[in-house]
Write an enzyme that holds these catalytic residues in place. Structure first.
Site, mmCIF file in Angstrom:
data_model
loop_
_atom_site.group_PDB
_atom_site.id
_atom_site.type_symbol
_atom_site.label_atom_id
_atom_site.label_comp_id
_atom_site.label_asym_id
_atom_site.label_seq_id
_atom_site.Cartn_x
_atom_site.Cartn_y
_atom_site.Cartn_z
ATOM 1 N N ASP A 279 39.916 36.162 39.779
ATOM 2 C CA ASP A 279 39.560 37.435 39.203
ATOM 3 C C ASP A 279 37.951 36.967 39.155
ATOM 4 O O ASP A 279 37.334 36.274 38.538
ATOM 5 C CB ASP A 279 40.369 38.792 39.073
ATOM 6 C CG ASP A 279 39.671 39.532 38.880
ATOM 7 O OD1 ASP A 279 41.159 40.008 38.272
ATOM 8 O OD2 ASP A 279 38.944 39.806 39.576
HETATM 9 C C1 GLC Z 1 37.192 43.196 39.363
HETATM 10 C C2 GLC Z 1 38.762 43.420 39.590
HETATM 11 C C3 GLC Z 1 39.287 42.785 40.567
HETATM 12 C C4 GLC Z 1 37.910 43.161 42.037
HETATM 13 C C5 GLC Z 1 36.751 42.228 41.595
HETATM 14 C C6 GLC Z 1 35.825 41.946 42.045
HETATM 15 O O1 GLC Z 1 37.048 42.933 37.997
HETATM 16 O O2 GLC Z 1 39.324 42.829 38.662
HETATM 17 O O3 GLC Z 1 40.348 43.964 40.965
HETATM 18 O O4 GLC Z 1 38.432 42.534 43.213
HETATM 19 O O5 GLC Z 1 36.684 42.101 39.979
HETATM 20 O O6 GLC Z 1 34.915 43.175 42.105
#
Ligand code: GLC
Length: 752
Positions: A279
């Site tokens: 993430d």
């Molecule tokens: C965010 C989320 C994740 C998302 C990523 C990219 O913080 O936790 O679900 O896909 O960043 O936006």
């Protein structure tokens, strides 16, 4: 066609060729995904993001030129995608094309109902169709990969990301996860007009302590294996090409560097062959967790645990992998294995031969009216009729002269779309008020009053920086006169429709709440409208259960419309006036109050099951509405429940059949649900668990026979004593009905 066996060989050979020619820095670059922010001019980036909107793109451009970028996210403009792709392909030594990823969670330009709403349709077919529209639009602009479906089981509505998943139940969650993967990816990974599906967040993220997003999760193995992991397993069995890590610590180990999750469960137990992406900033944040002493260690330990690609905002930890390699903290084999997985994905997509996107075609696809039609149908099938005293709904347009539509959310295009949308088209968006007005035309006088001011969070949502997300009252709005105006139009109308809920920036990521009350003075407004004596319909715009105790007592009709997306208002009008009948079902147990959470139907019996209704002395301990609840405009009765044999061996299968009759005067869908209970065994088992469902259209007066196979997979569970999967001999209860309180039951024995 990519992905066919002989093609596999060619694909592997090509990946080896590319890999062999890479330096360690280029290998680390293939494993690095950067955000590429093109924020609106003058946008204020949230300081917590550690983002300088001007400097970040410069850092990425430099890395592109060094050939040290494998993927980018947050770019949706096809011309920009082609420009960046050209820099990678023509401007770097190796010229390996970029993988463009994005959060196409419930649509790109055509916005579908939010994921929890699509789950509420209990209709895998409509879910797959909706996500295939999302995939078609994404691929048309040059996005190859979506960070979806989010498949985190959630039983604590204080956690705002409940909206992104499929609720509390692993069986429903698994069916929804597989349907979404099919929709996103099509029949084979790399298929035209489809994207790679990336289920997230692996794993346990929805159990954040206190419902506080990002906080730690402590889960017993049995809860992980029996409840949390099944939707991920279903997504992977459906062929998902990637998995995303989760932010939080799982049992003390950050998920992003958790070898049990990514090496043991994902790869050796489930045989997952795709790649794992972290993430956002979750690899570099291993230092913040107090897990890794520095970025070199963070990168090395994440890679060793099974995280193949780092999603980074700036200053990626994986940039230190060559140093870690030199220092013997990373194995070349591990590094190469990760790069291979990423290269194979790019080859499967055909990027090496055709890296650019057709910009003219992108505009055509985004304008396809068929997409809006599918979004409207999805919204119609997602709506859940919670209450409908005296069949107030559907409204009879012919008998109506005037209608009052009340509440700030009724006219808000942006809120109708819900969170996790970026490239939407507000011009095309139909809020509830417009949907009703278009539906009735001049035949009915429709008056609107906002009634109460918008409500701001105590701190801005992280998405407010993208502009247009913060709700504002219209110029000159006066709360006093607005409230009176709302009461006046309600008093004078034949029917009042009040839209209640949370603003879309109050739910989603970093949007946990300590209460479930309707924000601001919405409840007061509803009470004043009901007090006029005008028949009132409440429409709930939400992504989690809210405190509707008063409404459930005093409002004759309550329809949960969720955040219904681009065509939301059109769908709501069709439902209100009966063009279509609601048949959605709750994907979670709806608590009466936040004091009851976590609340879920599949609890164990305990030694006092008869007092299950009286666990609190100050409030009922039952949900306001049970899991699987939802009404229609018809009536359905169940009968003729049979099992084809009274006993089976441990690995045996019984066929359960039931007859469902539509005793109403119109065609309607009924969601037939089957629940199973193991009476005894080597662990206490839940009082009942969903083990089958079918959304069945039944003509007025007709009877449909519905069959379910209940085999060993429905009875097998992970046992904390045996620390393994077991099948117990036991009598089993079976209930079939329209929600999790189904009483029509039978039983069968499983004999060792
Ligand atoms: C965010 C989320 C994740 C998302 C990523 C990219 O913080 O936790 O679900 O896909 O960043 O936006």
């Amino acid at each position: 066609m990519p992905g066919t066996p002989n093609d596999e060989e060619a694909l592997r050979a090509r990946a080896e060729e590319l890999l062999a020619a890479m330096t360690p820095a280029e290998k680390a670059g293939q494993l690095t995904q950067y955000f590429f922010f093109s924020l609106p001019e003058g946008a204020e980036a949230d300081p917590a993001l550690g983002l300088d909107p001007a400097a970040q793109p410069r850092e990425v451009q430099a890395a592109l030129e060094r050939g040290e970028v494998g993927s980018l996210l947050f770019v949706t403009d096809p011309a920009r995608i082609n420009e960046l792709q050209r820099r990678a392909v023509e401007g770097s030594r190796q010229g390996v094309p970029l993988l463009f990823g994005f959060d196409v969670v419930h649509g790109l330009r055509t916005i579908l109902p939010v994921p929890i709403a699509m789950a509420a349709s209990w209709d895998p077919e409509v879910i797959a169709r909706g996500q295939s529209v999302a995939a078609r639009e994404a691929r048309a602009v040059g996005i190859h990969w979506t960070f979806a479906p989010m498949v985190d089981i959630a039983r604590d509505p204080r956690w705002g990301r409940m909206i992104e998943g499929a609720g509390e139940d692993p069986f429903l969650g698994a069916a929804v996860a597989a349907a979404q993967v099919r929709g996103f990816q099509g029949d084979v990974l790399g298929a035209a007009e489809h994207v790679i599906a990336g289920p997230k967040h692996f794993a346990g993220y929805g159990y954040a302590v206190g419902g506080r997003d990002y906080d730690e999760v402590n889960l017993a193995d049995a809860e992980l294996w029996n409840t949390v992991l099944p939707p991920f397993k279903a997504a992977i069995e459906a062929g998902a090409g990637t998995v995303m890590t989760a932010y939080m610590d799982l049992n003390g180990i950050p998920a992003t560097a958790n070898a049990w999750l990514f090496t043991e469960v994902l790869r050796s137990v489930w045989g997952f062959e795709g790649f794992v992406v972290s993430d956002a900033n979750a690899v570099r944040n291993l230092t913040t967790h107090g897990f890794a002493p520095d970025l070199t260690s963070a990168g090395a330990r994440a890679l060793a645990a099974g995280t193949d690609m780092e999603m980074a905002i700036t200053d990626p930890a994986f940039a230190h992998l060559p140093e870690a390699l030199d220092g013997g903290r990373v194995e070349t084999a591990a590094l190469d294995a990760a790069v291979r997985r990423v290269l194979r994905a790019k080859l499967r997509l055909g990027l090496l031969d055709d890296p650019y996107v057709d910009e003219a075609r992108a505009r055509e696809v985004l304008a396809d009216p068929q997409h809006r039609e599918i979004a409207r149908i999805a919204a119609e099938r997602a709506a859940v009729l919670l209450k409908n005293d005296d069949d107030l709904l559907p409204l009879d347009r012919g008998a109506l002269e005037s209608l009052a539509v009340i509440g700030p959310l009724a006219a808000s295009k942006r809120d109708t779309l819900g969170p996790w949308v970026f490239d939407f088209d507000l011009g095309e968006t139909v809020p509830v008020l417009d949907g009703i007005r278009r539906h009735v035309g001049d035949a009915v006088r429709v008056e609107y009053a906002q009634g109460v001011p918008v409500v701001q969070r105590t701190f801005p949502s992280m998405f407010d920086m993208f502009g247009g997300n913060r709700p504002e009252d219209p110029e000159g709005f006066d709360p006093g006169t607005a409230f009176d105006e709302a009461v006046r139009i309600a008093r004078e109308a034949d029917v009042a429709v009040v839209v209640l809920g949370e603003w879309q920036n109050m739910i989603g990521e970093a949007a946990s709440r300590s209460s479930l009350h309707l924000p601001g003075r919405q409840l007061e407004l509803l009470q004043a409208v009901v007090a006029t004596g005008t028949p009132t319909v409440a429409l709930v715009m939400n992504g989690r259960p809210l405190d509707l105790r008063w409404a459930a007592e005093h409002v004759p009709a309550i329809l949960d419309i969720w955040y219904p997306g681009t065509q939301g208002g059109a769908a709501v009008a069709n439902l209100l006036f009966g063009e279509v009948a609601p048949a959605g079902r709750l994907p979670f147990s709806w608590p009466r109050t936040v004091g009851q959470v976590p609340m879920f139907y599949s609890h164990t019996r305990s030694h006092e099951p008869e007092n299950q209704q009286r666990r609190y002395w100050d409030e009922a301990s039952t949900p306001l509405f049970p899991f699987g609840h939802g009404l229609g405009y018809g009536r359905f009765t169940y009968g003729g429940l049979t099992v084809d044999r009274s006993s089976v061996p441990l690995d045996g299968t019984v066929t359960v059949a039931v007859e469902v009759t539509n005793t109403g005067d119109r065609e309607g869908d009924e969601v037939v649900q089957l629940y199973l209970h193991q009476r005894s065994g080597t662990a206490s088992r839940p009082v009942r668990e969903l083990k089958g469902f079918r959304r069945v259209p039944i003509a007025a007066g007709a009877t449909e026979r519905v069959e379910f196979e209940v085999g060993p997979d429905a009875r097998r569970y992970w046992n904390a004593a045996a620390r393994d999967w077991v099948l117990d001999p036991s009598p089993f209860d079976v209930w079939v009905g329209g929600d999790s309180t189904a009483e029509l039951g039978t039983s069968f024995d499983v004999i060792a």
